[in-house]
Enzyme design. Structure first.
Site, PDB file in Angstrom:
ATOM      1  N   GLY B 218     -38.129 -26.895 -46.633  1.00 30.11           N
ATOM      2  CA  GLY B 218     -39.361 -27.293 -45.974  1.00 30.11           C
ATOM      3  C   GLY B 218     -39.597 -26.485 -44.715  1.00 30.11           C
ATOM      4  O   GLY B 218     -39.269 -25.292 -44.647  1.00 30.11           O
ATOM      5  N   SER B 219     -40.103 -27.144 -43.695  1.00 29.29           N
ATOM      6  CA  SER B 219     -40.543 -26.434 -42.487  1.00 29.29           C
ATOM      7  C   SER B 219     -39.406 -25.806 -41.695  1.00 29.29           C
ATOM      8  O   SER B 219     -39.672 -24.959 -40.835  1.00 29.29           O
ATOM      9  CB  SER B 219     -41.316 -27.392 -41.587  1.00 29.29           C
ATOM     10  OG  SER B 219     -42.437 -27.890 -42.286  1.00 29.29           O
TER      11      SER B 219
END
Lengths: 384, 486
Positions: B218-219
């Site tokens: 993810g981020s």
């Protein structure tokens, strides 16, 4: 015909064509069998001491039981060796029906005693007997008797089929139901030998064997227990702790014996690692303690036993004796090979004892009785 | 009649002949193979007769030890006093199921066979004394390991804490865990029952989520996208106007922001707010292959050299990078990108250590029974991920995340903390994975921590790395500050 000594009649004391004196067959058979039974007792004491102590608190329990078996066997052996074997013909049919009754009884819950996933035993007070052991001898006797009555020849398919094949099939069916595939195979092998010796055609017997193999294959494929045994025979290492455990531990015992063994009594594998160390897998403990020398001696003894058995058959004075001697020899030889084959991983495990050596009272008494019959045939034998 | 009996005799001869040959084979030719076979109980018995050496934590707590039993056959029993806390590091030592993790990798040292015998061990062996194994000392800090396990609590997930300057693994926790003692006993049936229960557990307690399982990062992967941009001429001032979505070329699947927010600006603002559209667009401006190269420089694509089993993290593939849509998704740590918590901890540690990633070190040294160090493992460089000035810029960006962005929950009063949150989508209908990677103090790093909580833990779909994982990382860093005093 009756004689008060174990020695064969003086008339037989003439040289025979093979160079062995006629009486030698008798003596050598007696000596070989005694040696093997004696060795069996020693090995049972060694192999079972751990298990016996663990379960019953006495290392000598199995040994003592086997000693009782050997004493009873000795009575049977001595008695039958003096008894004119021809008179056994009268006993053949009753013995067969008794066997059938025993096999049926063993299957009935409450009467038969189960153990190790199979209901093979009958109990009479303190005595436990295994009817399938009796089946081998009874079928040999009854087959030889029936064939003899037919004039001793079964070249014709109808003669062959009635009544020996149905009788054998019936007994085998009951043994398969226990299940006791090993004893079934030995019984079939012994009866086939009798039939072959009586002149049955190879193609007839071949057809029977194919039929039987098909049935056995069907059995192996449909019954989980048999299939598992067969699978672990093919791939023992696939599951070394379960299916393949006995095969692998038996081979480890043999392998660690090397040439001369670890010494009598010094087996490590008998410390609960090889299951049935004193019964079906006693050969593995012989290999571990006495080495290749020990196992080859046992193998040679069985080989010699078969040689003597075949000689006794050849020298038998009549057809009944010829067929019975051949059948008994095939039984003991085949059983030895099947047992040794299973321990060395050559054949699947079928749970048959090593004749004369393994722990097992019924087996020992009946094997010794059969040897008594062989001796009786030898005693009456004509010169080669 | 004689013909038949001769044939029967011949059959007997063949049968006995085959038995004869086979017997020679088993007893002589095959004997060596049988003797060394693991199913041979004597091999096992011999090993259980050795006083197997203990496994210690870095602060000398006993993690695994062998105790004398009254039995003759299996003389020593392996026990794990810390229970489930160290299970994924120590592994187990089972009579039935063999060995795993450090018990497996350091087996020959623990049994006293590795690295040559000491005089004491040699004489023990010759004179039949009890053979004594060596001691394996790990880098795991017992107090920190417990603090990490406690911070993670009942969440399914993992925590990895590293010393950025040495590569020492200070904590490695995977949850749920198991007690290795239950499968290391001497009763095969009890061990088997425990083993089967563990295997059947849907929570997969024996899986080391910290090093053997990958998750979409993810981020947190935006740190790598930023590193790639900074090295390819796109500086922190690269700005895009704020938008709610970005539609890459050749696709109709737009990249959206978390909660459909509108964001943009320069790189500092974008990372602070974890702006998806910004990094998606930034990645499409990069030369082909640049993102994959930077990820590889950080260690993606190969299993980090570790003393226990671990798996490589997954790079965006060349095929992915040919399509702008997949480049955009990879840039925010989705699509084919997947990372282990260990890998993400190494990313944080590399940035903390001026771009240099040290080899993760789990075992500090091995000592003989008298306490002499017989093997030691000095810290070593694994990868140079980015130049020092890029690392410095990334540190500043990550400090912004904790100071005023999505990672404020990781703040420690009086300490500068750098971090990055991640909330990774995975299978549809399932709550996202919550990530946090961080290090502290940002100006003189002592510890780098990666936290992963599978499927949002008990916060469900509302979970974000910032709300769920950042506080866990913060607790671990606070604990380390107290334990190791910085």
């Amino acid at each position: 015909m009756s004689s008060d000594t174990l020695a064969p009649p003086a008339t037989a004391e003439h040289p025979v064509s093979t160079g062995l004196r006629h009486g030698d067959t008798f003596r050598l058979m007696a000596a070989t069998s005694s040696a093997m039974i004696g060795m069996g007792l020693v090995m049972i004491l060694s192999a079972s001491s751990v298990e016996a102590f663990k379960t019953y608190g006495s290392s000598f329990l199995f040994f003592r039981k086997q000693l009782v078996g050997a004493a009873m066997g000795l009575v049977a052996l001595l008695g039958l060796s003096r008894f004119d074997y021809r008179r056994l013909r009268k006993l053949a049919r009753p013995l067969f029906w008794l066997t059938l009754a025993g096999l049926v009884a063993a299957l009935i819950p409450g009467i038969g005693v189960a153990g190790g996933g199979s209901s093979r035993w009958l109990t009479f007070g303190p005595v436990t007997v295994q009817p399938s052991e009796l089946a081998k001898l009874a079928l040999i006797l009854v087959s030889a008797h029936v064939i003899e009555r037919k004039g001793g020849f079964v070249g014709d398919i109808r003669e062959l089929c009635i009544p020996v094949i149905p009788m054998t099939a019936l007994a085998c069916l009951l043994m398969v139901a226990q299940p006791d595939l090993g004893t079934t195979i030995i019984t079939v092998g012994a009866v086939l030998t009798v039939l072959y010796l009586a002149g049955a055609r190879m193609r007839h017997l071949g057809a029977l064997v194919s039929l039987g193999s098909l049935a056995a294959a069907g059995l192996i494929l449909t019954q989980g227990y048999q299939r598992a045994r067969f699978t672990s025979y093919l791939h023992p290492w696939a599951d070394p702790l379960k299916g393949g455990y006995q095969i692998i531990q038996g081979q480890i015992a043999l392998g660690s014996g090397g040439w001369f063994g670890v010494g009598l009594g010094a087996s490590r594998q008998k410390w609960s690692y090889v299951p049935n160390a004193h019964t079906d897998f006693i050969f593995a403990i012989i290999g571990e303690e006495l080495g290749l020398i020990g196992t080859l001696l046992v193998l040679a003894a069985f080989g010699f036993f078969c040689y003597l058995g075949i000689r006794i058959a050849r020298e038998a004075p009549d057809r009944f004796g010829f067929l019975v001697a051949g059948g008994i020899t095939a039984w003991i030889g085949l059983q030895a090979v099947i047992n040794i084959g299973a321990v060395t991983g050559m054949l699947p495990i079928t749970g048959v004892p090593l004749p004369m050596v393994s722990f097992g009272g019924t087996s020992l008494v009946l094997t010794m009785a059969a040897i008594g019959i062989l001796l009786s045939i030898a005693r009456n034998g004509r010169r080669g | 009649m004689n013909r038949q009996i001769r044939i029967i005799g011949l059959i007997a001869l063949v049968m006995f002949g085959v038995a004869f040959v086979n017997l020679n084979w088993v007893q002589l030719v095959n004997a060596q193979h049988l003797a060394n076979n693991p199913a041979n109980v004597r091999v096992i018995l011999k090993e259980y007769a050795i006083a197997r050496g203990p496994i210690l934590s870095g602060d000398e707590k006993t993690v695994a030890l062998s105790v004398k039993t009254p039995t003759e056959t299996l003389k020593y029993l392996r026990t794990y006093p810390e229970g489930p806390t160290f299970a994924h590091v120590s592994g187990y030592y089972s009579y039935v199921y063999g060995r795993a993790q450090l018990e497996a990798t350091y087996n020959s040292w623990l049994t006293g066979q590795g690295g040559g015998l000491t005089m004491q061990q040699l004489s023990d062996q010759l004179l039949g004394g009890t053979q004594q194994g060596n001691t394996v000392v790990t880098t795991i800090n017992d107090q920190l390991q417990k603090a990490a396990a406690q911070a993670l609590g009942t969440h399914k997930g993992a925590v990895v804490a590293l010393d950025p300057t040495t590569g020492d693994v200070l904590a490695m926790v995977s949850s749920p865990s198991y007690d290795p003692t239950t499968i290391s006993g001497h009763d095969p049936n009890a061990d088997a029952a425990a083993w089967k229960a563990l295997q059947a557990d849907p929570g997969k307690p024996m899986l080391n989520r910290a090093a053997s399982q990958t998750y979409p990062p993810g981020s947190t992967f935006k740190v790598i996208t930023a590193a790639a941009a900074l090295q390819n001429g796109l500086g922190v001032n690269t700005s895009y106007p704020p938008t709610g979505q970005f539609l890459p070329a050749q696709t109709n699947m737009p990249i959206k922001n978390f909660g459909n927010e509108v964001c943009g600006g320069d790189m500092t603002q974008a990372l602070t707010q974890s702006c998806n559209v910004y990094f998606a667009r930034l990645a499409t401006q990069l030369p082909p292959g640049a993102l994959a190269k930077t990820a590889r420089d950080f260690g993606f694509g190969e299993a980090p050299p570790l003393d226990i089993s671990d798996v490589p993290s997954r790079l965006p593939t060349d095929a992915d990078l040919k399509s702008p849509a997949f480049v955009a998704q990879s840039a925010i740590g989705q699509y084919n990108v997947a990372a282990t918590p260990l890998q993400m901890a190494l990313v944080a540690a590399g940035i903390a250590n001026q771009g240099k990633i040290m080899t993760p070190r789990l075992v500090k040294e091995v000592r003989d029974p008298q306490g002499n160090v017989i093997k030691s493992k000095p810290p070593s460089l694994w990868k140079t991920a980015v130049p020092p000035e890029v690392a410095a810029t990334l540190t500043t960006l990550m400090e912004g995340v904790v100071d005023s962005g999505t990672g404020t929950a990781a703040q420690i009063p009086g300490v500068k903390v750098a971090g990055k949150t991640g909330t990774a989508q995975n299978a549809t209908g399932q709550a996202p994975h919550a990530w946090f990677i961080s290090f502290a103090p940002a100006d003189a790093p002592k510890i780098a921590v990666a936290v992963l909580v599978e499927n949002g833990g008990n916060l469900g779909s509302e979970a974000t790395g910032g709300r769920l994982s950042a506080p866990i990382a913060q607790q671990v860093m606070v604990a380390d500050r107290q334990v190791r005093g910085w």
